[in-house]
Design an enzyme around this catalytic site. Structure first.
Site, PDB file in Angstrom:
ATOM      1  N   SER A  84      12.337  -3.936  -6.513  1.00  0.00           N
ATOM      2  CA  SER A  84      11.303  -3.807  -5.486  1.00  0.00           C
ATOM      3  C   SER A  84      10.046  -4.602  -5.828  1.00  0.00           C
ATOM      4  O   SER A  84       9.086  -4.603  -5.055  1.00  0.00           O
ATOM      5  CB  SER A  84      10.932  -2.341  -5.314  1.00  0.00           C
ATOM      6  OG  SER A  84      10.235  -1.858  -6.451  1.00  0.00           O
ATOM      7  N   THR A 196       7.563  -0.682  -4.707  1.00  0.00           N
ATOM      8  CA  THR A 196       6.358  -1.467  -5.013  1.00  0.00           C
ATOM      9  C   THR A 196       5.816  -0.875  -6.299  1.00  0.00           C
ATOM     10  O   THR A 196       6.186   0.232  -6.669  1.00  0.00           O
ATOM     11  CB  THR A 196       5.319  -1.252  -3.872  1.00  0.00           C
ATOM     12  OG1 THR A 196       5.832  -1.792  -2.664  1.00  0.00           O
ATOM     13  CG2 THR A 196       3.978  -1.866  -4.164  1.00  0.00           C
ATOM     14  N   THR A 214       4.495  -6.358  -5.057  1.00  0.00           N
ATOM     15  CA  THR A 214       5.782  -5.971  -4.474  1.00  0.00           C
ATOM     16  C   THR A 214       6.577  -7.200  -4.022  1.00  0.00           C
ATOM     17  O   THR A 214       6.004  -8.262  -3.776  1.00  0.00           O
ATOM     18  CB  THR A 214       5.533  -5.068  -3.244  1.00  0.00           C
ATOM     19  OG1 THR A 214       6.769  -4.544  -2.781  1.00  0.00           O
ATOM     20  CG2 THR A 214       4.884  -5.830  -2.115  1.00  0.00           C
ATOM     21  N   ARG A 224       6.998 -11.959   6.735  1.00  0.00           N
ATOM     22  CA  ARG A 224       6.405 -10.626   6.961  1.00  0.00           C
ATOM     23  C   ARG A 224       5.529 -10.292   5.749  1.00  0.00           C
ATOM     24  O   ARG A 224       5.956 -10.396   4.612  1.00  0.00           O
ATOM     25  CB  ARG A 224       7.505  -9.588   7.125  1.00  0.00           C
ATOM     26  CG  ARG A 224       7.021  -8.117   7.220  1.00  0.00           C
ATOM     27  CD  ARG A 224       7.062  -7.407   5.887  1.00  0.00           C
ATOM     28  NE  ARG A 224       6.838  -5.954   5.993  1.00  0.00           N
ATOM     29  CZ  ARG A 224       6.665  -5.152   4.956  1.00  0.00           C
ATOM     30  NH1 ARG A 224       6.690  -5.641   3.722  1.00  0.00           N
ATOM     31  NH2 ARG A 224       6.480  -3.867   5.110  1.00  0.00           N
ATOM     32  N   VAL A 225       4.300  -9.943   6.008  1.00  0.00           N
ATOM     33  CA  VAL A 225       3.408  -9.494   4.935  1.00  0.00           C
ATOM     34  C   VAL A 225       3.187  -7.997   5.135  1.00  0.00           C
ATOM     35  O   VAL A 225       2.890  -7.548   6.245  1.00  0.00           O
ATOM     36  CB  VAL A 225       2.080 -10.275   4.976  1.00  0.00           C
ATOM     37  CG1 VAL A 225       1.063  -9.635   4.050  1.00  0.00           C
ATOM     38  CG2 VAL A 225       2.318 -11.722   4.578  1.00  0.00           C
ATOM     39  N   ASP A 227       1.678  -4.102   3.428  1.00  0.00           N
ATOM     40  CA  ASP A 227       0.371  -3.532   3.111  1.00  0.00           C
ATOM     41  C   ASP A 227      -0.132  -3.926   1.724  1.00  0.00           C
ATOM     42  O   ASP A 227      -1.334  -3.979   1.470  1.00  0.00           O
ATOM     43  CB  ASP A 227       0.436  -1.999   3.182  1.00  0.00           C
ATOM     44  CG  ASP A 227       1.461  -1.421   2.209  1.00  0.00           C
ATOM     45  OD1 ASP A 227       2.509  -2.068   1.979  1.00  0.00           O
ATOM     46  OD2 ASP A 227       1.232  -0.321   1.673  1.00  0.00           O
ATOM     47  N   THR A 247       2.299   2.905  -2.201  1.00  0.00           N
ATOM     48  CA  THR A 247       3.653   2.353  -2.154  1.00  0.00           C
ATOM     49  C   THR A 247       4.376   3.002  -0.972  1.00  0.00           C
ATOM     50  O   THR A 247       4.015   4.092  -0.551  1.00  0.00           O
ATOM     51  CB  THR A 247       4.432   2.644  -3.451  1.00  0.00           C
ATOM     52  OG1 THR A 247       4.545   4.067  -3.626  1.00  0.00           O
ATOM     53  CG2 THR A 247       3.742   2.059  -4.677  1.00  0.00           C
ATOM     54  N   GLY A 248       5.397   2.325  -0.481  1.00  0.00           N
ATOM     55  CA  GLY A 248       6.164   2.887   0.630  1.00  0.00           C
ATOM     56  C   GLY A 248       6.057   2.012   1.868  1.00  0.00           C
ATOM     57  O   GLY A 248       5.740   0.818   1.777  1.00  0.00           O
ATOM     58  N   GLY A 250       4.924  -0.106   4.443  1.00  0.00           N
ATOM     59  CA  GLY A 250       3.660  -0.808   4.589  1.00  0.00           C
ATOM     60  C   GLY A 250       3.071  -0.752   5.983  1.00  0.00           C
ATOM     61  O   GLY A 250       1.853  -0.637   6.146  1.00  0.00           O
TER      62      GLY A 250
END
Ligand code: GLY
Length: 342
Positions: A84, A196, A214, A224-225, A227, A247-248, A250
Site C-alpha cells: 500500500s 497508506t 501511499t 487519480r490523486v 487524500d 489512512t483509508g 481518500g
C-alpha cells in the site's frame, strides 16, 4: 461512566461518547495524560511500528521532527511486502505505480507534497525536498517525477512481481464479456486496498511534524490523486496545537478536510481521540450515496484518523472497529486500539 482517578474530561478526551464504540477500559486507565511539558512521541498507522521506532531513535539523537518522521516511513516505503506504500505498492489500472505523499513541518509552518509520482521509492522524501528546495507546495505527475530525478532520487521500476500479479488478476476479473479467464476468488484482492502510512512526531521542545505517504487506491484511474498528499486531508500540523494523519478511503477524507478538522477540534478543547471520532461520525452522517453504504448511516469503507497534541497525548478513531495504531512514547513501541463509529 465513572472511573477512579480519571476525570470526566479525560473520559471525554478518550472518546467515551454516546453511540460510539470505544477503546477498552484497560486502555483508559493507562491513558497518556498530559504531562505539562512536551515529551518525545511518535504515532503511526498500524503498519508503522518500524517507523515510530526509527523516528524516536532519531529524535533522541537531536534530529528534527520532520526528518525523523520521513526517515521512519522510508523504511516502509522501501519494503516490497507493504503493498500500500512505496516500492511494491499496487499500481493503477494501467499497471503503473503512482505515489502520493505530503509532509508538514511544525516549527516553520511549511509543507511539501507530490502526487502521481512515478519511478521513485521515497515519495515522502521527495515531498520534503519540494518543501525545502522550492517556493511551491505541491508537484504532480510528470513534473514531480522530473523534479525527483533532478534532485538525484534513484529511478526505480516500482512494479514488483507480486504487485504485477495482483494487478493482472484484477484485470482478468473486471468483465464477463472480455477474453480473459476469471481467476479463482482466492487469487484476487477484494476489497481493493487503500492502505497508506502516516507518521506524526513530537520532540521535547514541543515541535511537531507529520507525513503521509501511499501508493493510493489499488488499480485507480491513472493520475487519480487521493487524500494523502493534500495538506489538511492526509496530514495536518499546527505547531501550537497538534497534528493529525489519516489512512483509508481518500475520497471521503478529502470531502471533509479530515486532518485539519481534527486539529481544529483539538484547538477548541477536544482530546485527540474525541477529535478524531467527531470527524469520523461527521463523515458517517455525510455519506448518503447508496453505493457507499452497507445500511443507512453505515459506510461500506474504512477510514482512520490518528492525532497527537503538543503536550504529548495521542488518540485515533476509525469508521469500523478493530483498527490499531503504533505509538512510541520514548520508552517503547506498542500497538494501541482506537475508537470507532461502529
Ligand atoms: N488514503 C489513501 C488513498 O485514498 O489514496
Amino acid at each position: 461512566m465513572k472511573v477512579p482517578g480519571v476525570s470526566r474530561r479525560e473520559v471525554l478526551q478518550q472518546g467515551i461518547v454516546a453511540g460510539a464504540s470505544v477503546s477498552p477500559l484497560a486502555k483508559l486507565l493507562k491513558l497518556d495524560k498530559p504531562q505539562g511539558k512536551p515529551r518525545i512521541l511518535a504515532v503511526s498507522s498500524g503498519n508503522g511500528m518500524r517507523a515510530v521506532t526509527k523516528a524516536v531513535e532519531l529524535m533522541k539523537e537531536g534530529e528534527d521532527t520532520l526528518e525523523a518522521a520521513v526517515s521512519g516511513v522510508s523504511i516502509v516505503e522501501e519494503d516490497p511486502n507493504d503493498m500500500s506504500v512505496g516500492y511494491g505498492g499496487l499500481p493503477n489500472e494501467d499497471g503503473v505505480v503512482q505515489l502520493d505523499a505530503c509532509v508538514m513541518h511544525g516549527p516553520t509552518y511549511n509543507a511539501g507534497a507530490v502526487g502521481a509520482l512515478e519511478n521513485t521509492k521515497n515519495a515522502a522524501r521527495v515531498a520534503k525536498t519540494v518543501m525545502e528546495r522550492t517556493d511551491h507546495i505541491f508537484l504532480v505527475g510528470k513534473g514531480a517525477t522530473e523534479f525527483a530525478k533532478m534532485h538525484g532520487f534513484e529511478e526505480v521500476d516500482m512494479l514488483t512481481e507480486r504487485a504485477r500479479q495482483a494487478w493482472v488478476r484484477w484485470k482478468e476479473r473486471l468483465s464477463q464479456t472480455d477474453d480473459y479467464i476469471d481467476p479463482a476468488a482466492s487469487e484476487f484482492l477484494d476489497p481493493r486496498p487503500t492502505g497508506t502510512i502516516t507518521c506524526l512526531t513530537l520532540n521535547e521542545a514541543g515541535d511537531m511534524s507529520g507525513t503521509t505517504t501511499t501508493s493510493g487506491l489499488a488499480f485507480k484511474i491513472p493520475s487519480r490523486v487521493g487524500d494523502s498528499p493534500l495538506i489538511g486531508c492526509g496530514c495536518y500540523v499546527d505547531n501550537a496545537v497538534g497534528a493529525c494523519g489519516s489512512t483509508g478511503r481518500g475520497e471521503a477524507n478529502i470531502l471533509i478536510n479530515g486532518s485539519r478538522t481534527v486539529v481544529e477540534n483539538m484547538r477548541h478543547g477536544m482530546g485527540p481521540e474525541e477529535a478524531c471520532l467527531d470527524v469520523v461520525k461527521r463523515i458517517c452522517a455525510q455519506t448518503v450515496e447508496k453505493r457507499l453504504l452497507d445500511e443507512p448511516g453505515k459506510p461500506n469503507f474504512q477510514l482512520q484518523f490518528y492525532a497527537i497534541t503538543k503536550d504529548g497525548r495521542h488518540g485515533g478513531a476509525s469508521i469500523k472497529g478493530g483498527s490499531r495504531y503504533a505509538v512510541h512514547d520514548g520508552k517503547e513501541a506498542r500497538m494501541v486500539g482506537m475508537a470507532s463509529a461502529f
